[in-house]
Write an enzyme that holds these catalytic residues in place. Structure first.
Site, mmCIF file in Angstrom:
data_model
loop_
_atom_site.group_PDB
_atom_site.id
_atom_site.type_symbol
_atom_site.label_atom_id
_atom_site.label_comp_id
_atom_site.label_asym_id
_atom_site.label_seq_id
_atom_site.Cartn_x
_atom_site.Cartn_y
_atom_site.Cartn_z
ATOM 1 N N SER A 65 0.803 -1.229 0.000
ATOM 2 C CA SER A 65 0.000 0.000 0.000
ATOM 3 C C SER A 65 0.839 1.283 0.000
ATOM 4 O O SER A 65 0.413 2.283 -0.607
ATOM 5 C CB SER A 65 -0.990 0.007 1.175
ATOM 6 O OG SER A 65 -0.323 -0.076 2.414
ATOM 7 N N ARG A 91 -10.213 1.877 -12.548
ATOM 8 C CA ARG A 91 -10.904 2.975 -11.868
ATOM 9 C C ARG A 91 -10.018 3.766 -10.916
ATOM 10 O O ARG A 91 -10.335 4.906 -10.590
ATOM 11 C CB ARG A 91 -12.122 2.411 -11.113
ATOM 12 C CG ARG A 91 -13.173 1.832 -12.052
ATOM 13 C CD ARG A 91 -14.342 1.235 -11.284
ATOM 14 N NE ARG A 91 -15.351 0.698 -12.180
ATOM 15 C CZ ARG A 91 -15.332 -0.518 -12.706
ATOM 16 N NH1 ARG A 91 -14.333 -1.332 -12.399
ATOM 17 N NH2 ARG A 91 -16.278 -0.934 -13.517
ATOM 18 N N SER A 99 -12.374 15.336 -26.238
ATOM 19 C CA SER A 99 -13.820 15.231 -26.363
ATOM 20 C C SER A 99 -14.269 15.309 -27.812
ATOM 21 O O SER A 99 -13.946 16.268 -28.525
ATOM 22 C CB SER A 99 -14.495 16.350 -25.565
ATOM 23 O OG SER A 99 -15.884 16.375 -25.813
ATOM 24 N N ARG A 101 -17.220 15.805 -28.487
ATOM 25 C CA ARG A 101 -18.293 16.798 -28.446
ATOM 26 C C ARG A 101 -17.774 18.176 -28.854
ATOM 27 O O ARG A 101 -18.487 18.955 -29.487
ATOM 28 C CB ARG A 101 -18.887 16.857 -27.042
ATOM 29 C CG ARG A 101 -20.080 17.778 -26.921
ATOM 30 C CD ARG A 101 -20.590 17.833 -25.486
ATOM 31 N NE ARG A 101 -21.754 18.687 -25.357
ATOM 32 C CZ ARG A 101 -22.262 19.098 -24.194
ATOM 33 N NH1 ARG A 101 -21.696 18.702 -23.050
ATOM 34 N NH2 ARG A 101 -23.314 19.872 -24.159
ATOM 35 N N HIS A 180 -0.921 -3.204 -10.931
ATOM 36 C CA HIS A 180 -2.093 -4.012 -11.274
ATOM 37 C C HIS A 180 -2.403 -3.898 -12.761
ATOM 38 O O HIS A 180 -2.692 -4.908 -13.431
ATOM 39 C CB HIS A 180 -3.293 -3.561 -10.444
ATOM 40 C CG HIS A 180 -4.549 -4.313 -10.750
ATOM 41 N ND1 HIS A 180 -5.574 -3.768 -11.507
ATOM 42 C CD2 HIS A 180 -4.939 -5.570 -10.438
ATOM 43 C CE1 HIS A 180 -6.543 -4.660 -11.625
ATOM 44 N NE2 HIS A 180 -6.193 -5.754 -10.999
ATOM 45 N N ARG A 185 -2.616 -6.017 -18.360
ATOM 46 C CA ARG A 185 -2.578 -5.533 -19.739
ATOM 47 C C ARG A 185 -1.268 -5.844 -20.463
ATOM 48 O O ARG A 185 -1.208 -5.670 -21.684
ATOM 49 C CB ARG A 185 -2.847 -4.030 -19.760
ATOM 50 C CG ARG A 185 -4.188 -3.627 -19.158
ATOM 51 C CD ARG A 185 -5.367 -4.292 -19.866
ATOM 52 N NE ARG A 185 -6.638 -3.771 -19.359
ATOM 53 C CZ ARG A 185 -7.830 -4.077 -19.859
ATOM 54 N NH1 ARG A 185 -7.919 -4.922 -20.876
ATOM 55 N NH2 ARG A 185 -8.935 -3.570 -19.343
#
Length: 244
Positions: A65, A91, A99, A101, A180, A185
């Site tokens: 940790s 996450r 973007s 958009r 991780h 991956r």
């Protein structure tokens, strides 16, 4: 609308990463206050080799940790929207993505999968479709703008864009999340595009913080055996002996 190639650049990382991880680990087991030790770490009085050996020995015990105190920030371009959808499933990270958009995709760049590139007929069909989609996007964007959508025309025209559309992203992960990420991956079973990106990121991390990342990568490289089942193993490492 050219094909785009992967590019991964390190933007920033936590200063004095090895010393910070060492101090965080030491505080867990040290009766004193590590802030008093900090100047000795930075001056080299407590040498880098000693710091690295201590960090590696504690990591081997399964205590990891404290590595969360160090993070890396990368800028990545030349990945597809398909790849970025996989990436953001991790996450414990921060993302800032280009973007569709707000960015005009009239001259959309795209990612060409190697398997398609190797087949002339498939490549021709793929590239023709990219041109067709770009044309449809421009046409829809113009129709929307002419019918009152104005600057918001991109917002609706983007619905025709493919997963092959190139995107750019800034991402930040702490070292525990990176370990991780690499374990999953960098595996041969990972999709080729995100594996290429992970391997490029890992090379940077190994260069900047070898004490932590020298043994990072696919889980099999650390374990010495493949944790997958016989159905999914790539055969690079032997399967775990469940009877051992």
């Amino acid at each position: 609308m050219p094909q785009k190639k992967l590019r991964v650049e390190l933007l920033a990382m936590t200063p004095e990463p090895l010393s910070l991880i060492y101090a965080a680990f030491r505080q867990c087991y040290h009766a004193g206050f590590v802030a008093d030790m900090w100047p000795r770490l930075l001056s080299g009085e407590i040498g880098r080799e000693k710091q690295a050996e201590f960090v590696q020995s504690v990591l081997e015990s399964g205590h990891d940790s404290p590595v969360e105190h160090v993070s890396f920030s990368f800028a990545v371009e030349g990945i597809s929207r398909a790849c970025s959808h996989q990436l953001v499933r991790h996450r414990i990270a921060s993302y800032s993505q280009q973007s569709q958009r707000y960015v005009d995709e009239s001259d959309m760049d795209y990612i060409l999968p190697p398997a398609i590139a190797r087949i002339p007929e498939a490549r021709e069909r793929f590239e023709t479709l990219m041109v067709e989609i770009s044309g449809a996007y421009r046409e829809l964007r113009g129709l929307l703008a002419a019918n009152g959508r104005g600057a918001k025309a991109n917002e609706d025209a983007r619905f025709v864009l493919p997963q092959a559309a190139e995107t750019k992203i800034v991402l930040t992960m702490n070292c525990r999340a990176l370990l991780h990420f690499f374990s999953l991956r960098c595996c041969a079973r990972a999709q080729w595009e995100i594996r290429d990106m992970a391997l490029a990121m890992l090379a940077i991390c190994r260069d900047r913080l070898p004490a932590l990342f020298a043994v990072a990568g696919a889980r099999c490289e650390r374990l010495g055996y493949c944790p997958e089942s016989a159905r999914f193993t790539c055969g690079r490492y032997p399967l775990r002996d469940n009877g051992a």
